[in-house]
Design a protein around this motif. Structure first.
Motif, PDB file in Angstrom:
ATOM      1  N   LEU A 163     -31.604  -0.185 -15.914  1.00 38.96           N
ATOM      2  CA  LEU A 163     -30.249  -0.372 -15.938  1.00 38.96           C
ATOM      3  C   LEU A 163     -30.104  -0.474 -14.318  1.00 38.96           C
ATOM      4  O   LEU A 163     -30.075   0.569 -13.631  1.00 38.96           O
ATOM      5  N   ILE A 164     -29.462  -1.312 -14.126  1.00 36.22           N
ATOM      6  CA  ILE A 164     -28.869  -1.777 -12.727  1.00 36.22           C
ATOM      7  C   ILE A 164     -27.433  -1.725 -12.744  1.00 36.22           C
ATOM      8  O   ILE A 164     -26.945  -2.815 -13.422  1.00 36.22           O
ATOM      9  N   ILE A 165     -26.747  -1.174 -11.725  1.00 37.29           N
ATOM     10  CA  ILE A 165     -25.291  -1.158 -11.442  1.00 37.29           C
ATOM     11  C   ILE A 165     -25.049  -1.944 -10.071  1.00 37.29           C
ATOM     12  O   ILE A 165     -25.587  -1.458  -9.201  1.00 37.29           O
ATOM     13  N   ASN A 166     -24.250  -2.875 -10.136  1.00 38.07           N
ATOM     14  CA  ASN A 166     -23.668  -3.447  -9.137  1.00 38.07           C
ATOM     15  C   ASN A 166     -22.213  -2.865  -8.724  1.00 38.07           C
ATOM     16  O   ASN A 166     -21.184  -3.127  -9.484  1.00 38.07           O
ATOM     17  N   GLU A 167     -22.255  -2.111  -7.718  1.00 45.04           N
ATOM     18  CA  GLU A 167     -21.067  -1.473  -7.329  1.00 45.04           C
ATOM     19  C   GLU A 167     -20.398  -2.156  -6.167  1.00 45.04           C
ATOM     20  O   GLU A 167     -20.819  -1.810  -4.783  1.00 45.04           O
ATOM     21  N   PRO A 168     -19.452  -2.988  -6.184  1.00 45.40           N
ATOM     22  CA  PRO A 168     -18.820  -3.525  -5.047  1.00 45.40           C
ATOM     23  C   PRO A 168     -17.822  -2.756  -4.249  1.00 45.40           C
ATOM     24  O   PRO A 168     -17.424  -3.263  -3.220  1.00 45.40           O
ATOM     25  N   VAL A 169     -17.081  -1.554  -4.825  1.00 44.67           N
ATOM     26  CA  VAL A 169     -15.865  -1.057  -4.278  1.00 44.67           C
ATOM     27  C   VAL A 169     -16.254   0.320  -4.095  1.00 44.67           C
ATOM     28  O   VAL A 169     -17.170   1.120  -4.417  1.00 44.67           O
ATOM     29  N   VAL A 170     -15.445   0.900  -3.193  1.00 49.09           N
ATOM     30  CA  VAL A 170     -15.622   2.151  -2.953  1.00 49.09           C
ATOM     31  C   VAL A 170     -14.811   2.962  -4.228  1.00 49.09           C
ATOM     32  O   VAL A 170     -13.883   3.119  -4.384  1.00 49.09           O
ATOM     33  N   MET A 171     -15.852   3.364  -5.280  1.00 52.57           N
ATOM     34  CA  MET A 171     -15.616   3.843  -6.290  1.00 52.57           C
ATOM     35  C   MET A 171     -14.424   4.895  -6.326  1.00 52.57           C
ATOM     36  O   MET A 171     -13.290   5.246  -7.116  1.00 52.57           O
ATOM     37  N   SER A 172     -14.517   6.055  -5.358  1.00 54.50           N
ATOM     38  CA  SER A 172     -13.701   7.316  -5.587  1.00 54.50           C
ATOM     39  C   SER A 172     -12.162   6.871  -5.186  1.00 54.50           C
ATOM     40  O   SER A 172     -11.274   7.393  -5.785  1.00 54.50           O
ATOM     41  N   ARG A 173     -12.168   5.843  -4.154  1.00 55.49           N
ATOM     42  CA  ARG A 173     -10.628   5.299  -3.848  1.00 55.49           C
ATOM     43  C   ARG A 173     -10.316   4.744  -5.196  1.00 55.49           C
ATOM     44  O   ARG A 173      -9.047   4.692  -5.703  1.00 55.49           O
ATOM     45  N   TYR A 174     -10.798   3.848  -5.652  1.00 52.16           N
ATOM     46  CA  TYR A 174     -10.565   3.184  -6.895  1.00 52.16           C
ATOM     47  C   TYR A 174     -10.064   3.938  -8.068  1.00 52.16           C
ATOM     48  O   TYR A 174      -9.124   3.892  -8.785  1.00 52.16           O
ATOM     49  N   LEU A 175     -10.959   5.006  -8.551  1.00 52.90           N
ATOM     50  CA  LEU A 175     -10.688   6.038  -9.606  1.00 52.90           C
ATOM     51  C   LEU A 175      -9.429   6.791  -9.145  1.00 52.90           C
ATOM     52  O   LEU A 175      -8.385   6.880 -10.199  1.00 52.90           O
ATOM     53  N   SER A 176      -9.342   7.153  -8.061  1.00 52.95           N
ATOM     54  CA  SER A 176      -8.068   7.880  -7.640  1.00 52.95           C
ATOM     55  C   SER A 176      -6.840   7.324  -7.835  1.00 52.95           C
ATOM     56  O   SER A 176      -5.713   7.825  -8.169  1.00 52.95           O
ATOM     57  N   GLN A 177      -6.866   5.866  -7.703  1.00 49.50           N
ATOM     58  CA  GLN A 177      -5.647   5.022  -7.820  1.00 49.50           C
ATOM     59  C   GLN A 177      -5.548   4.444  -9.059  1.00 49.50           C
ATOM     60  O   GLN A 177      -4.240   4.510  -9.666  1.00 49.50           O
ATOM     61  N   TYR A 178      -6.338   4.241  -9.851  1.00 56.15           N
ATOM     62  CA  TYR A 178      -6.242   3.572 -11.062  1.00 56.15           C
ATOM     63  C   TYR A 178      -6.610   4.370 -12.448  1.00 56.15           C
ATOM     64  O   TYR A 178      -6.188   3.864 -13.728  1.00 56.15           O
ATOM     65  N   ASP A 179      -7.426   5.472 -12.430  1.00 57.39           N
ATOM     66  CA  ASP A 179      -7.958   6.137 -13.872  1.00 57.39           C
ATOM     67  C   ASP A 179      -7.721   7.403 -13.600  1.00 57.39           C
ATOM     68  O   ASP A 179      -7.671   8.279 -12.591  1.00 57.39           O
TER      69      ASP A 179
END
Length: 182
Positions: free
Chosen positions: A127-143
């Protein structure tokens, strides 16, 4: 023949879609022994064009199942997520890819049942995950907070993580306990 499956939402216009297009073209040119299958949630009219090639397949989620309600056929939207997850699992089971690449947090979560089963059954799927964003910021705003822990589990099970920048890598290591070696 090595099977690579790329799982994404759609092939509309966008930066990730363009990256997928470039990746598929590069694989076709440089690796004669690789077949690429794109599993998409939906296709849009403004799709990014991919080369027609016998080693490139595009499969799209057929959408929610229709049911009859008082003689009228309706789509069963309520369980679309579960239907998509089941469709995705079946497609992966039928293809048994050597490599899977995901680009979105939600879709990575949908493939986790297959990843866990493939590790148990010794399919040797990576499994290869391609992560283009700062995930902690994204999750704190949207999820909600639960997605933080789901994401931690996703990165733990990943074999490789591709990041867009050093800041994304540092965020994954610091906030999601991802291995810096991945």
């Amino acid at each position: 023949m090595t099977q690579l499956v790329i799982i994404f939402w759609d092939l509309g216009i966008g930066g990730v879609q363009t990256r997928i297009q470039g990746l598929v073209k590069k694989i076709i040119q440089q690796h004669q022994d690789v077949t690429v299958t794109l599993l998409l949630y939906e296709r849009r009219a403004n799709e990014v064009s991919l080369p027609k090639h016998p080693r490139v397949k595009i499969k799209t989620f057929p959408g929610p199942k229709k049911f009859t309600w008082f003689g009228v056929k309706k789509k069963f939207w309520r369980f679309t997520t579960a239907q998509f997850a089941w469709w995705l699992f079946r497609e992966l089971w039928n293809n048994k890819p050597a490599r899977m690449m995901t680009f979105l947090n939600r879709i990575t979560t949908y493939v986790m049942p297959y990843v866990l089963l493939s590790k148990f059954m010794n399919f040797k799927t990576k499994l290869i995950i391609n992560e283009p964003v700062v995930m902690s910021r994204y999750l704190s705003q949207y999820d909600p907070r639960i997605w933080h822990w789901i994401t931690v589990a996703n990165y733990r099970l990943a074999d490789k993580i591709i990041v867009a920048a050093q800041a994304v890598k540092q965020d994954l290591v610091r906030n999601f306990f991802a291995s810096a070696k991945k």
